[in-house]
Design a protein around this motif. Structure first.
Motif, mmCIF file in Angstrom:
data_model
loop_
_atom_site.group_PDB
_atom_site.id
_atom_site.type_symbol
_atom_site.label_atom_id
_atom_site.label_comp_id
_atom_site.label_asym_id
_atom_site.label_seq_id
_atom_site.Cartn_x
_atom_site.Cartn_y
_atom_site.Cartn_z
ATOM 1 N N ALA A 1 0.836 -1.197 0.000
ATOM 2 C CA ALA A 1 0.000 0.000 0.000
ATOM 3 C C ALA A 1 0.865 1.238 0.000
ATOM 4 O O ALA A 1 1.955 1.266 0.571
ATOM 5 N N TYR B 1 -3.880 6.868 -3.926
ATOM 6 C CA TYR B 1 -3.486 5.902 -2.900
ATOM 7 C C TYR B 1 -3.909 4.502 -3.315
ATOM 8 O O TYR B 1 -5.062 4.262 -3.702
ATOM 9 N N ASP C 1 -4.310 0.784 -1.769
ATOM 10 C CA ASP C 1 -4.367 0.154 -0.445
ATOM 11 C C ASP C 1 -3.926 -1.293 -0.463
ATOM 12 O O ASP C 1 -4.100 -2.030 0.504
ATOM 13 N N HIS D 1 -7.695 4.513 -4.355
ATOM 14 C CA HIS D 1 -8.520 5.472 -3.619
ATOM 15 C C HIS D 1 -8.222 6.875 -4.130
ATOM 16 O O HIS D 1 -7.130 7.147 -4.627
ATOM 17 N N SER E 1 -8.569 9.180 0.999
ATOM 18 C CA SER E 1 -7.362 8.719 1.700
ATOM 19 C C SER E 1 -6.658 9.841 2.455
ATOM 20 O O SER E 1 -5.440 9.810 2.677
ATOM 21 N N ARG F 1 -4.424 9.090 5.253
ATOM 22 C CA ARG F 1 -3.266 8.244 4.985
ATOM 23 C C ARG F 1 -2.067 9.062 4.505
ATOM 24 O O ARG F 1 -1.196 8.550 3.832
#
Length: 220
Positions: A8, A23, A25, A30, A35, A38
């Motif tokens: 990820a 992103y 995962d 995403h 995200s 994150r």
């Protein structure tokens, strides 16, 4: 071929290299909004080649397409409405037939002669049923209201010419000029088939003592 799972993290969008990173995962892509929490994940400048490209959002039809569809729909509905309206409006030929059918021409004659409200010798000679027999089948409409058929009884069946009153009624309803009505009334068997035109109408007629007079009027 490298089959190990890609960890990820943030990677460049393989479907749009110039777009902001997205992103991954470990299973699906995403968006940045999805995200945001994150942000601490590392960013790789290039995405591994075996990662699937993220799905692109489907574009909705342009406004011009929507308005074009609406305009076409309105035009179709308007055309149908116009067609239905025209179909429901009777033609002048149909109005003339309705005004002169049955004993209407006889009743008009009585009214014009100012005999409607007082008894006369004619009223004593003819009953309502007997009068109706003179006009039975004397008028009809064909060609979707564009053609009128008019006929009188033979001389043997109508020595007084009562059925000819339907002709007077039709003349009035179709604004037939006297130059035409007078020729029709004076037509003899030896004259053959006659024709005439006025306004938007064309007429043809013929006479025989065994059949009476038949008149055909068409709206051009």
């Amino acid at each position: 071929m490298n089959d190990s799972p890609t960890p990820a993290g943030w990677y460049a969008d393989p479907s749009s290299p110039n777009a902001p990173p997205r992103y991954w995962d470990g299973h699906t892509w995403h968006t940045r909004e999805e995200s945001a929490e994150r942000q601490g994940a590392p960013f790789e400048t290039e995405a591994p080649t075996h990662l699937p490209a993220p799905e692109q959002p489907k574009r909705s039809p342009g406004r011009w397409k929507v308005w074009t569809a609406v305009g076409v729909g309105i035009a179709v509905v308007a055309a149908i409405g116009t067609t239905v309206t025209l179909a429901l409006v009777p033609t002048q030929i149909e109005r003339a037939a309705e005004a002169c059918e049955g004993t209407s021409s006889w009743e008009r004659f009585i009214e014009e002669a100012s005999l409607e409200s007082e008894e006369s010798e004619d009223e004593g000679l003819f009953g309502e049923l007997e009068i109706a027999e003179y006009f039975e089948g004397s008028i009809a409409v064909e060609d979707n209201g564009r053609t009128l058929l008019v006929s009188t009884k033979p001389a043997d069946d109508d020595p007084l010419g009562i059925s000819a009153l339907v002709l007077d009624c039709v003349y009035a309803e179709l604004d037939t000029p006297s130059r035409v009505s007078e020729v029709i009334s004076s037509t003899r068997a030896l004259d053959g088939r006659q024709t005439a035109t006025w306004d938007s109408y064309s007429a043809s007629w013929g006479y025989h003592p065994d059949n009476g007079l038949d008149l055909i009027v068409s709206d051009k």
